[in-house]
Design an enzyme around this catalytic site. Structure first.
Site, PDB file in Angstrom:
ATOM      1  N   ASN A   9       0.883  -1.165   0.000  1.00 24.51           N
ATOM      2  CA  ASN A   9       0.000   0.000   0.000  1.00 24.51           C
ATOM      3  C   ASN A   9       0.921   1.215   0.000  1.00 24.51           C
ATOM      4  O   ASN A   9       1.475   1.587   1.031  1.00 24.51           O
ATOM      5  CB  ASN A   9      -0.880  -0.042   1.249  1.00 24.51           C
ATOM      6  CG  ASN A   9      -1.839   1.142   1.317  1.00 24.51           C
ATOM      7  OD1 ASN A   9      -1.810   2.036   0.471  1.00 24.51           O
ATOM      8  ND2 ASN A   9      -2.677   1.148   2.336  1.00 24.51           N
ATOM      9  N   ARG A  94      -2.766  -2.178  -3.275  1.00 24.16           N
ATOM     10  CA  ARG A  94      -3.940  -1.338  -3.117  1.00 24.16           C
ATOM     11  C   ARG A  94      -3.844  -0.226  -4.169  1.00 24.16           C
ATOM     12  O   ARG A  94      -2.845   0.506  -4.221  1.00 24.16           O
ATOM     13  CB  ARG A  94      -3.945  -0.716  -1.730  1.00 24.16           C
ATOM     14  CG  ARG A  94      -5.114   0.178  -1.525  1.00 24.16           C
ATOM     15  CD  ARG A  94      -5.089   0.800  -0.163  1.00 24.16           C
ATOM     16  NE  ARG A  94      -6.342   1.501   0.068  1.00 24.16           N
ATOM     17  CZ  ARG A  94      -6.591   2.152   1.188  1.00 24.16           C
ATOM     18  NH1 ARG A  94      -5.714   2.182   2.162  1.00 24.16           N
ATOM     19  NH2 ARG A  94      -7.733   2.765   1.346  1.00 24.16           N
ATOM     20  N   HIS A 182     -12.555   3.514  -0.019  1.00 28.54           N
ATOM     21  CA  HIS A 182     -12.460   2.617   1.149  1.00 28.54           C
ATOM     22  C   HIS A 182     -13.112   1.271   0.857  1.00 28.54           C
ATOM     23  O   HIS A 182     -13.517   0.555   1.779  1.00 28.54           O
ATOM     24  CB  HIS A 182     -13.098   3.227   2.421  1.00 28.54           C
ATOM     25  CG  HIS A 182     -12.287   4.337   3.019  1.00 28.54           C
ATOM     26  ND1 HIS A 182     -12.865   5.469   3.549  1.00 28.54           N
ATOM     27  CD2 HIS A 182     -10.962   4.493   3.183  1.00 28.54           C
ATOM     28  CE1 HIS A 182     -11.924   6.267   4.003  1.00 28.54           C
ATOM     29  NE2 HIS A 182     -10.746   5.704   3.792  1.00 28.54           N
ATOM     30  N   ARG A 242      -9.218  16.711   5.801  1.00 27.94           N
ATOM     31  CA  ARG A 242     -10.084  16.999   4.650  1.00 27.94           C
ATOM     32  C   ARG A 242     -11.428  17.515   5.146  1.00 27.94           C
ATOM     33  O   ARG A 242     -11.933  17.042   6.171  1.00 27.94           O
ATOM     34  CB  ARG A 242     -10.301  15.718   3.826  1.00 27.94           C
ATOM     35  CG  ARG A 242      -9.128  15.381   2.934  1.00 27.94           C
ATOM     36  CD  ARG A 242      -9.299  14.019   2.292  1.00 27.94           C
ATOM     37  NE  ARG A 242      -8.545  12.997   2.976  1.00 27.94           N
ATOM     38  CZ  ARG A 242      -8.615  11.685   2.719  1.00 27.94           C
ATOM     39  NH1 ARG A 242      -9.416  11.245   1.789  1.00 27.94           N
ATOM     40  NH2 ARG A 242      -7.880  10.834   3.402  1.00 27.94           N
ATOM     41  N   MET A 285      -7.359  12.448  16.207  1.00 32.50           N
ATOM     42  CA  MET A 285      -8.476  12.406  17.137  1.00 32.50           C
ATOM     43  C   MET A 285      -8.009  12.167  18.574  1.00 32.50           C
ATOM     44  O   MET A 285      -8.521  12.808  19.516  1.00 32.50           O
ATOM     45  CB  MET A 285      -9.475  11.320  16.712  1.00 32.50           C
ATOM     46  CG  MET A 285     -10.712  11.254  17.554  1.00 32.50           C
ATOM     47  SD  MET A 285     -11.684  12.783  17.570  1.00 32.50           S
ATOM     48  CE  MET A 285     -12.602  12.650  16.050  1.00 32.50           C
ATOM     49  N   GLY A 329      -9.196   3.446  12.710  1.00 33.06           N
ATOM     50  CA  GLY A 329      -8.552   3.943  13.943  1.00 33.06           C
ATOM     51  C   GLY A 329      -9.488   4.594  14.937  1.00 33.06           C
ATOM     52  O   GLY A 329      -9.483   4.254  16.125  1.00 33.06           O
ATOM     53  N   GLU A 380      -7.733  -4.440   5.398  1.00 28.52           N
ATOM     54  CA  GLU A 380      -7.715  -4.289   3.944  1.00 28.52           C
ATOM     55  C   GLU A 380      -6.675  -5.208   3.308  1.00 28.52           C
ATOM     56  O   GLU A 380      -6.854  -5.709   2.202  1.00 28.52           O
ATOM     57  CB  GLU A 380      -7.418  -2.832   3.581  1.00 28.52           C
ATOM     58  CG  GLU A 380      -8.563  -1.911   3.977  1.00 28.52           C
ATOM     59  CD  GLU A 380      -8.140  -0.496   4.315  1.00 28.52           C
ATOM     60  OE1 GLU A 380      -7.200  -0.330   5.128  1.00 28.52           O
ATOM     61  OE2 GLU A 380      -8.742   0.446   3.786  1.00 28.52           O
TER      62      GLU A 380
END
Ligand code: AMP
Length: 394
Positions: A9, A94, A182, A242, A285, A329, A380
């Site tokens: 990835n 990916r 996603h 974003r 976060m 996450g 993933e």
């Protein structure tokens, strides 16, 4: 020697990898790792199959010119000489954008690469790095089979209203539609629903993939019906940096009244907005949760308000809700975010067990809640490993 599949990835400044046995069934990773800080100060970190960090003497030593072109051959050499005795038989990648035509993982050919090159303008931050990694592997290991797995493919089951913008048809025909992203994460979650929900697995499910990038997907019969990201990965939920969904008039204002160029606006929307922009503190976060600043509270509050509103809108596409899944996450680790979102959705039949939520338990809904609420870690990489194994063995 163990025959293995390498999963890559590749981002602009990072390269994540995982290695799986090249076997049938549900393989467990033998190794996982990441090279971060590519282009500035690269750092390698790796974990073994049990999740333990690799000791420093077992880590890959980084080449002097540590750019992607140098790192990928060095990674292949390191893996092929790994003490466990690995033989890399194939690489799975990916790839963020497969356009309208790539509805499934595909074996990489020159023709496919040329087609994927044309999609670079639709995903300028990710697609070039994904394709460069494929070309690097081809140059360093000619003949090694490679498979591209697309973040957009899972959403190609959506009907036209979920994919159309209300724009002139000529633009739609040119490919200006909602693609969604996603998809590898949603594919993984969909593959686990039967085990988690039994008969309800084919019902009305919304998956909230809340990480630094965040989106939601409404699923029925384990297929995507609608999703919050659109033409680009900028749409929908508020994210780390974003902005998420935005009145297009704001972009016109920035151009006409503030004299900003397309590149400046792009940087603002992709890199300076979201949690970072609203808090002025961080895109992270966990950092915001640890802060007592009112701006941090505002950023978390807006993130959760927007997520709840998007979830309610997505429920329209599937006619209600049987189960809500949190992943990635923030979704997997933040009891605060889950409760702030769910508190706004009690009218939809969502009610949490606060104790289970605080412990990040698998099932966090109250026994009386009509809607099941689950926390399922996403994976993933295993989706890519399975697809790569499946395609190269026919
Ligand atoms: P991801 O992009 O999926 O790796 O998710 C990254 C996001 O998850 C960052 O915003 C992290 O701060 C957030 N995160 C990870 N662990 C926690 C935690 N324990 N509490 C709150 N946020 C977390």
């Amino acid at each position: 020697m163990t025959d293995a599949v390498l999963v890559l990835n590749a981002g602009s400044s990072s390269l994540k990898f995982a290695v799986y046995p090249d076997g049938d069934g549900d393989p467990a990773a033998l190794l996982r790792g990441k090279i971060a800080g590519i282009g500035t100060a690269p750092v390698f970190s790796g974990r073994d199959g049990a999740g333990h960090s690799l000791p420093s003497d077992a880590c890959m030593s980084l080449p002097h010119a540590a750019d992607h072109e140098a790192l990928i051959p060095a990674l292949l050499d390191w893996l092929n000489s790994h003490q466990g005795g690995l033989t890399i038989r194939a690489a799975g990648h990916r790839v963020v954008h497969g356009g309208r035509t790539q509805t499934d993982p595909a074996i990489v050919t020159d023709a496919l690469l040329s087609e994927l090159d044309t999609l670079v303008p639709l995903a300028p931050l990710h697609q070039p790095h994904n394709l460069a990694a494929i070309r690097c592997v081809a140059a360093s290991a000619p003949g090694l089979p490679q498979v591209a797995c697309f973040d957009t493919s899972f959403h190609r089951t959506q009907d036209k209203f979920a994919q159309l913008f209300a724009l002139p048809r000529a633009l739609t025909e040119e490919g200006v539609i909602r693609y969604g992203f996603h998809g590898l994460s949603y594919d993984y979650i969909a593959s686990t629903l039967r085990a988690h929900l039994g008969d309800r697995a084919d019902g009305r499910v919304i998956v909230a993939h809340l990480g630094n990038g965040a989106s939601m997907c409404a699923i029925k019969n384990r297929r995507s019906v609608a999703t919050s990201m659109g033409f680009t990965a900028l749409d929908g939920l508020m994210m780390g940096q974003r902005c998420g969904a935005l009145d297009a008039g704001v972009v016109l204002y920035l151009m006409d009244e503030k004299g900003m160029s397309a590149a400046e606006i792009s940087h603002l929307l992709y890199n300076e907005s979201g949690l970072l922009g609203v808090s002025g503190i961080s895109n992270d976060m966990a950092t915001l949760q640890a802060s007592s600043a009112p701006e941090a509270r505002d950023a978390i509050g807006l993130f959760c308000y927007r997520a709840a509103a998007e979830l309610a809108a997505l429920a329209v596409a599937i006619g209600g809700l049987d189960a809500l899944i949190f992943t990635a996450g923030i979704g997997e680790n933040s009891a605060l975010v889950r409760s702030l979102i769910c508190d706004r959705l009690e009218w939809m039949g969502i009610s949490l067990d606060d104790g289970a939520n605080a412990k990040n338990a698998k099932c966090i809904s109250a026994a009386s809640s009509p809607v099941d609420v689950l926390v399922i870690p996403t994976d993933e990489e295993v989706v890519i490993a399975r697809a790569t194994h499946g395609l190269i063995h026919g």
